[in-house]
Design an enzyme around this catalytic site. Structure first.
Site, mmCIF file in Angstrom:
data_model
loop_
_atom_site.group_PDB
_atom_site.id
_atom_site.type_symbol
_atom_site.label_atom_id
_atom_site.label_comp_id
_atom_site.label_asym_id
_atom_site.label_seq_id
_atom_site.Cartn_x
_atom_site.Cartn_y
_atom_site.Cartn_z
ATOM 1 N N GLY A 1 0.792 -1.226 0.000
ATOM 2 C CA GLY A 1 0.000 0.000 0.000
ATOM 3 C C GLY A 1 0.820 1.271 0.000
ATOM 4 O O GLY A 1 0.287 2.353 0.249
ATOM 5 N N LYS A 2 2.110 1.181 -0.312
ATOM 6 C CA LYS A 2 2.925 2.395 -0.245
ATOM 7 C C LYS A 2 2.613 3.381 -1.368
ATOM 8 O O LYS A 2 2.857 4.580 -1.208
ATOM 9 C CB LYS A 2 4.413 2.076 -0.196
ATOM 10 C CG LYS A 2 5.025 1.449 -1.412
ATOM 11 C CD LYS A 2 6.515 1.204 -1.194
ATOM 12 C CE LYS A 2 7.157 0.566 -2.399
ATOM 13 N NZ LYS A 2 6.610 -0.780 -2.686
ATOM 14 N N LYS B 1 8.237 8.323 -9.069
ATOM 15 C CA LYS B 1 8.643 6.927 -8.940
ATOM 16 C C LYS B 1 9.699 6.686 -10.006
ATOM 17 O O LYS B 1 9.375 6.572 -11.192
ATOM 18 C CB LYS B 1 7.465 5.977 -9.119
ATOM 19 C CG LYS B 1 7.896 4.519 -9.000
ATOM 20 C CD LYS B 1 6.790 3.621 -8.553
ATOM 21 C CE LYS B 1 7.352 2.224 -8.253
ATOM 22 N NZ LYS B 1 6.361 1.356 -7.608
#
Length: 207
Positions: free
Chosen positions: A14-15, A32
């Site tokens: 769940g990051k 990211k």
């Protein structure tokens, strides 16, 4: 520029949702650097949808949903650490890692080594399921051994007060609060869920 790294004890905990909530709460950009797996909604897509914050393009977009070093090899490329340097921005930046800390980016380079080189505080995300004490304490030990600054541990899932206390006490890390399981993952639900996160402590670590 102030940056904070969101790392995880494992993949699929769940990051990305946590990163979206943090970017929203901090009014930050999101990045990211390495995305492995492009089918369906990517992590950057999810953060853009949930946070309505600016999302920077990934340094590497790899089709295979696997460890980055394998996905890169399948694509015929080798990840260059120079392309993973933190971008220069005027405001705050939330950086999300891939998988756990010991995920290899190349056959000779772990994600943990890149995180250490960024010299930014790390929020370690830990799910509250069985095994979280072991995974979190190992991750905290690895971060410290690499010389990383630890902002604290953020928990994701149902309440597990005993596990949280054990991790904070034995790991010597601040408990940053818990993001509960969201029945429906929407911007409104995420904003409400972040009421339990210690944003002051995260901002303080970024200062």
């Amino acid at each position: 520029m102030s940056a904070v790294v969101v790392a995880g004890t494992d993949t699929g905990i769940g990051k990305t949702v946590f990163s979206a909530g943090l970017a929203m709460a901090l009014g930050a950009h999101y990045w990211k650097p390495v995305q492995a797996g492009l089918e369906g909604e990517t992590d950057s897509d999810a953060v853009a949808r949930l946070s309505d914050r600016p999302v920077l393009a990934e340094a590497y977009r790899l089709a295979l949903p696997a460890s980055p070093h394998l996905a890169a090899a399948r694509a015929g490329v080798e990840i260059d650490p120079a392309r993973l340097a933190l971008p220069r921005l005027a405001g705050p930046l939330v950086v999300e890692g891939a998988g756990g800390l010991m995920v290899p980016l190349t056959p000779r380079l772990l994600y943990l080594q890149v995180i250490a080189g960024w010299r930014a505080p790390v929020v370690l995300c830990a799910r509250t399921a069985l095994g979280t004490i072991n995974h979190a304490l190992l991750s905290l030990a690895a971060l410290r051994a690499a010389g990383c600054r630890i902002a604290g541990v953020a928990f994701i899932g149902d309440e597990a007060a005993d596990s949280r206390a054990a991790i904070a006490g034995l790991g010597g890390a601040r408990d940053l609060g818990r993001l509960p399981r969201l029945a429906e993952v929407t911007p409104e639900a995420l904003r409400a869920g972040f009421a339990g996160i210690d944003l002051a402590a995260i901002r303080g670590a970024m200062a």
